[in-house]
Design a protein around this motif. Sequence first.
Motif, short mmCIF file in Angstrom:
data_model
loop_
_atom_site.label_atom_id
_atom_site.label_comp_id
_atom_site.label_asym_id
_atom_site.label_seq_id
_atom_site.Cartn_x
_atom_site.Cartn_y
_atom_site.Cartn_z
N SER A 78 0.84 -1.20 0.00
CA SER A 78 0.00 0.00 0.00
C SER A 78 0.87 1.24 0.00
O SER A 78 1.97 1.26 0.55
CB SER A 78 -0.91 0.02 1.23
OG SER A 78 -1.79 -1.06 1.20
N HIS A 86 -18.18 1.38 -5.27
CA HIS A 86 -18.31 1.70 -3.84
C HIS A 86 -19.29 0.70 -3.25
O HIS A 86 -20.41 0.55 -3.78
CB HIS A 86 -18.80 3.14 -3.67
CG HIS A 86 -18.89 3.57 -2.25
ND1 HIS A 86 -20.08 3.87 -1.67
CD2 HIS A 86 -17.94 3.73 -1.30
CE1 HIS A 86 -19.87 4.22 -0.41
NE2 HIS A 86 -18.57 4.14 -0.17
N GLU A 129 -14.03 3.46 1.53
CA GLU A 129 -13.22 2.54 0.74
C GLU A 129 -13.92 2.34 -0.59
O GLU A 129 -15.15 2.21 -0.65
CB GLU A 129 -13.04 1.21 1.46
CG GLU A 129 -12.22 1.34 2.72
CD GLU A 129 -11.97 0.01 3.42
OE1 GLU A 129 -12.61 -1.00 3.05
OE2 GLU A 129 -11.14 -0.01 4.33
N GLU A 133 -13.06 1.21 -5.12
CA GLU A 133 -12.16 0.63 -6.10
C GLU A 133 -12.23 1.43 -7.37
O GLU A 133 -13.31 1.84 -7.79
CB GLU A 133 -12.56 -0.81 -6.43
CG GLU A 133 -12.52 -1.78 -5.29
CD GLU A 133 -13.15 -3.10 -5.67
OE1 GLU A 133 -12.64 -3.76 -6.60
OE2 GLU A 133 -14.17 -3.44 -5.05
N LEU A 140 -7.61 -0.79 -4.91
CA LEU A 140 -8.37 -0.38 -3.73
C LEU A 140 -7.88 0.97 -3.24
O LEU A 140 -6.67 1.21 -3.18
CB LEU A 140 -8.20 -1.41 -2.62
CG LEU A 140 -8.62 -2.84 -2.93
CD1 LEU A 140 -8.26 -3.76 -1.78
CD2 LEU A 140 -10.09 -2.91 -3.24
#
Length: 105
Positions: free
Chosen positions: A13, A69, A84, A86, A91
């Motif tokens: 990440s 979402h 969060e 995509e 992500l």
Amino acid sequence: MPRITITEPGKDSQAYQFDLKRTKLLVGRSSRNDIPISHRSVSKVHCLIERREAGYVMFNNGATNGIKHNGARVSDVMLAHGTELEIGDVLLAFSLTDEESDTLA
């Protein structure tokens, strides 16, 4: 500073921070974007993050793989702490401190 943590498949990440005063940010595969993401599922200019009166909104910029979402494709999404989503197969997690949230409200 608001942060977007990006997790590309097969990579660690990576967090991007931006100034609370920024009103627009481009996100996509092109290195010209404010937040570049190199994954092939991401369009050259995949989406736009725009500061609004009450916070930030992410808009799809006509990208084929769009924005997801909560598992559903959306054309735009309000970004709040903990959101969060995509874009393509990547992500994204959006975060703000309490103080930043209060400033935006």
